[in-house]
Scaffold this active site. Structure first.
Site, PDB file in Angstrom:
ATOM      1  N   ALA A   1       0.932  -1.143   0.000  1.00 33.40           N
ATOM      2  CA  ALA A   1       0.007   0.165   0.165  1.00 33.40           C
ATOM      3  C   ALA A   1       0.820   1.265   0.091  1.00 33.40           C
ATOM      4  O   ALA A   1       2.247   1.168   0.276  1.00 33.40           O
ATOM      5  CB  ALA A   1      -0.976  -0.026   0.939  1.00 33.40           C
TER       6      ALA A   1
ATOM      7  N   GLU B   1       4.694  -4.946   7.260  1.00 32.43           N
ATOM      8  CA  GLU B   1       3.904  -3.989   7.923  1.00 32.43           C
ATOM      9  C   GLU B   1       4.584  -3.888   9.182  1.00 32.43           C
ATOM     10  O   GLU B   1       4.460  -2.643   9.644  1.00 32.43           O
ATOM     11  CB  GLU B   1       2.437  -4.197   7.872  1.00 32.43           C
ATOM     12  CG  GLU B   1       1.905  -4.304   6.710  1.00 32.43           C
ATOM     13  CD  GLU B   1       1.797  -5.549   5.565  1.00 32.43           C
ATOM     14  OE1 GLU B   1       2.475  -6.367   6.041  1.00 32.43           O
ATOM     15  OE2 GLU B   1       0.926  -5.705   4.616  1.00 32.43           O
TER      16      GLU B   1
ATOM     17  N   GLY C   1       0.811  -5.048   0.976  1.00 31.78           N
ATOM     18  CA  GLY C   1      -0.458  -4.875   0.086  1.00 31.78           C
ATOM     19  C   GLY C   1      -0.097  -5.695  -1.194  1.00 31.78           C
ATOM     20  O   GLY C   1      -0.931  -6.239  -2.141  1.00 31.78           O
TER      21      GLY C   1
HETATM   22  N1  CAA Z   1       4.682   3.256  -0.765  1.00 35.43           N
HETATM   23  C1  CAA Z   1       5.088   4.241  -1.203  1.00 35.43           C
HETATM   24  N2  CAA Z   1       6.161   4.417  -1.827  1.00 35.43           N
HETATM   25  C2  CAA Z   1       6.975   3.456  -1.810  1.00 35.43           C
HETATM   26  C3  CAA Z   1       6.624   2.216  -1.357  1.00 35.43           C
HETATM   27  C4  CAA Z   1       5.444   2.189  -0.484  1.00 35.43           C
HETATM   28  N3  CAA Z   1       4.838   1.221  -0.085  1.00 35.43           N
HETATM   29  N4  CAA Z   1       7.410   1.447  -1.759  1.00 35.43           N
HETATM   30  C5  CAA Z   1       8.785   2.038  -2.102  1.00 35.43           C
HETATM   31  N5  CAA Z   1       8.122   3.292  -2.516  1.00 35.43           N
HETATM   32  C6  CAA Z   1       8.766   4.458  -3.032  1.00 35.43           C
HETATM   33  C7  CAA Z   1       9.911   4.858  -2.087  1.00 35.43           C
HETATM   34  O1  CAA Z   1       9.623   5.796  -1.195  1.00 35.43           O
HETATM   35  C8  CAA Z   1      10.852   5.365  -3.363  1.00 35.43           C
HETATM   36  O2  CAA Z   1      10.549   6.649  -3.767  1.00 35.43           O
HETATM   37  P1  CAA Z   1      11.510   8.074  -3.869  1.00 35.43           P
HETATM   38  O3  CAA Z   1      12.398   7.737  -4.834  1.00 35.43           O
HETATM   39  O4  CAA Z   1      10.453   9.275  -4.032  1.00 35.43           O
HETATM   40  O5  CAA Z   1      12.122   8.041  -2.565  1.00 35.43           O
HETATM   41  C9  CAA Z   1      10.662   4.504  -4.540  1.00 35.43           C
HETATM   42  O6  CAA Z   1       9.460   3.693  -4.107  1.00 35.43           O
HETATM   43  C10 CAA Z   1      11.888   3.451  -4.632  1.00 35.43           C
HETATM   44  O7  CAA Z   1      11.858   2.878  -3.511  1.00 35.43           O
HETATM   45  P2  CAA Z   1      13.530   2.496  -2.670  1.00 35.43           P
HETATM   46  O8  CAA Z   1      14.300   3.692  -2.951  1.00 35.43           O
HETATM   47  O9  CAA Z   1      13.038   2.312  -1.182  1.00 35.43           O
HETATM   48  O10 CAA Z   1      13.911   1.412  -3.226  1.00 35.43           O
HETATM   49  P3  CAA Z   1      14.820   0.171  -2.921  1.00 35.43           P
HETATM   50  O11 CAA Z   1      15.027  -0.713  -3.904  1.00 35.43           O
HETATM   51  O12 CAA Z   1      15.970   0.733  -2.069  1.00 35.43           O
HETATM   52  O13 CAA Z   1      13.866  -0.618  -1.679  1.00 35.43           O
HETATM   53  C11 CAA Z   1      11.930  -1.905  -0.820  1.00 35.43           C
HETATM   54  C12 CAA Z   1      12.822  -1.490  -2.224  1.00 35.43           C
HETATM   55  C13 CAA Z   1      12.622  -2.933  -0.021  1.00 35.43           C
HETATM   56  C14 CAA Z   1      10.522  -2.545  -1.621  1.00 35.43           C
HETATM   57  C15 CAA Z   1      11.599  -0.525  -0.421  1.00 35.43           C
HETATM   58  O14 CAA Z   1      11.172   0.400  -1.021  1.00 35.43           O
HETATM   59  C16 CAA Z   1      10.568  -0.732   0.909  1.00 35.43           C
HETATM   60  O15 CAA Z   1      10.806  -1.292   1.895  1.00 35.43           O
HETATM   61  N6  CAA Z   1       9.231  -0.169   0.397  1.00 35.43           N
HETATM   62  C17 CAA Z   1       8.173  -0.611   1.391  1.00 35.43           C
HETATM   63  C18 CAA Z   1       7.666  -1.963   1.762  1.00 35.43           C
HETATM   64  C19 CAA Z   1       6.631  -1.875   2.590  1.00 35.43           C
HETATM   65  O16 CAA Z   1       6.709  -1.413   3.682  1.00 35.43           O
HETATM   66  N7  CAA Z   1       5.460  -2.206   2.407  1.00 35.43           N
HETATM   67  C20 CAA Z   1       4.272  -2.597   3.067  1.00 35.43           C
HETATM   68  C21 CAA Z   1       3.390  -1.283   2.936  1.00 35.43           C
HETATM   69  S1  CAA Z   1       1.970  -1.176   4.260  1.00 35.43           S
HETATM   70  C22 CAA Z   1       0.642  -1.990   3.632  1.00 35.43           C
HETATM   71  O17 CAA Z   1       0.912  -2.679   2.620  1.00 35.43           O
HETATM   72  C23 CAA Z   1      -0.424  -2.306   4.473  1.00 35.43           C
HETATM   73  C24 CAA Z   1      -1.351  -3.185   3.912  1.00 35.43           C
HETATM   74  O18 CAA Z   1      -1.303  -4.348   4.544  1.00 35.43           O
HETATM   75  C25 CAA Z   1      -2.253  -3.193   2.744  1.00 35.43           C
END
Ligand code: CAA
Length: 258
Positions: free
Chosen positions: A65, A132, A109
């Site tokens: 998400a 999460e 998500g």
């Molecule tokens: N939401 C919003 N933006 C996100 C995102 C997310 N879930 N995941 C990645 N992005 C964005 C980053 O903020 C970044 O944007 P900027 O360049 O503007 O800073 C861009 O995507 C690229 O991401 P990274 O620079 O972090 O890329 P990376 O290769 O270094 O890392 C990753 C990749 C490990 C997937 C890392 O992006 C990450 O940990 N993302 C979040 C994962 C997460 O926590 N997901 C769960 C979300 S909560 C949820 O889903 C609730 C539910 O149950 C529905």
């Protein structure tokens, strides 16, 4: 409808939806989920389509998400909006089979969306996780339930409580995915599965999907009863007569989806 965050195309008899928000690793914001629901409903209503593939990029199916979009939401706002539930469950209401073709990250998500589809085909670079807990929340789109049913309690607990990611090999071993294929073969293989399904009798495909999905919702007794009733009802279709006549006559069936 013109979409901004997904790409939609038809390949043969398969509808393909590509999540396309590369700068945010396909983070599933409200707009993207709205577009996805619209596209899924469109393909479901289109008689020329027999199966649907949902995919992302090589780097990410979806990284979850949209954290930036939801970070300032308040409790009453998420509660009264029934956040996640409302927009996210469209995929569960689609009658045609939906195949998640997952490469790269399927996190939070993203993993939950893949699990809402009818099967997951994984590229060898796929990574699944429910991180999460790192954000001070828990999965909110069914992850604690569907992951647990798919891979069992201990593995699900470990993933959800520690945010550990699972690679494609482990995901296949744990029965989270149907199969793992080389990254370059992901879409062709998903299309092949979709074409095979689309070539079969539409009513039997839809009822087979309904019966398998019921295994997650009902007792064994009720599930078997539903299966038998669906099985009986297929004897009312021309496709059942055609399929069995074709077998007896040693020819290919000509299914008319009715
Ligand atoms: N939401 C919003 N933006 C996100 C995102 C997310 N879930 N995941 C990645 N992005 C964005 C980053 O903020 C970044 O944007 P900027 O360049 O503007 O800073 C861009 O995507 C690229 O991401 P990274 O620079 O972090 O890329 P990376 O290769 O270094 O890392 C990753 C990749 C490990 C997937 C890392 O992006 C990450 O940990 N993302 C979040 C994962 C997460 O926590 N997901 C769960 C979300 S909560 C949820 O889903 C609730 C539910 O149950 C529905």
């Amino acid at each position: 409808m013109a979409y901004e965050m997904i790409l939609v195309e038809i390949q043969g008899r398969v509808g393909v939806i590509t999540l396309n928000r590369p700068k945010a690793l396909n983070a599933l914001c409200d707009q993207l989920m709205g577009e996805l629901g619209e596209a899924l409903r469109g393909f479901d209503a289109d008689p020329a389509i027999g199966a649907i593939v949902v995919t992302g990029s090589e780097k990410a199916f979806a990284a979850g998400a949209d954290i930036k979009e939801m970070k300032d939401r308040t409790y009453p706002a998420v509660y009264f909006d029934d956040f996640i539930g409302k927009r996210w469950e469209d995929v569960l209401r689609i009658q045609k089979p939906v195949i998640a073709a997952v490469a790269g990250f399927a996190l939070g998500g993203g993993c939950e969306l893949a699990m809402m589809c009818d099967m997951i085909l994984a590229a060898d670079n796929a990574k699944f996780g429910q991180p999460e807990i790192n954000l001070g929340i828990i999965p909110g789109a069914g992850g604690s339930q569907r992951l647990t049913r798919a891979i069992g309690k201990s593995k699900a607990m470990e993933m959800i409580l520690t945010a550990r990611m699972m690679d494609a090999t482990e995901a296949e071993r744990a029965n989270l995915v149907a199969r793992v294929v080389p990254l370059a073969d992901l879409l062709p293989e998903a299309l092949k599965i979709g074409e095979k399904i689309a070539s079969l009798s539409g009513p039997s495909v839809a009822m087979a999907k309904e019966a398998v999905n019921a295994a997650f919702e009902t007792t064994l007794h009720e599930g078997v009863r539903l299966e038998r009733r669906l099985f009986h009802s297929l004897f009312a279709t021309a496709d059942q007569k055609e399929g069995m006549a074709a077998f007896a006559e040693k020819r290919k069936p000509d299914f008319r989806h009715g």
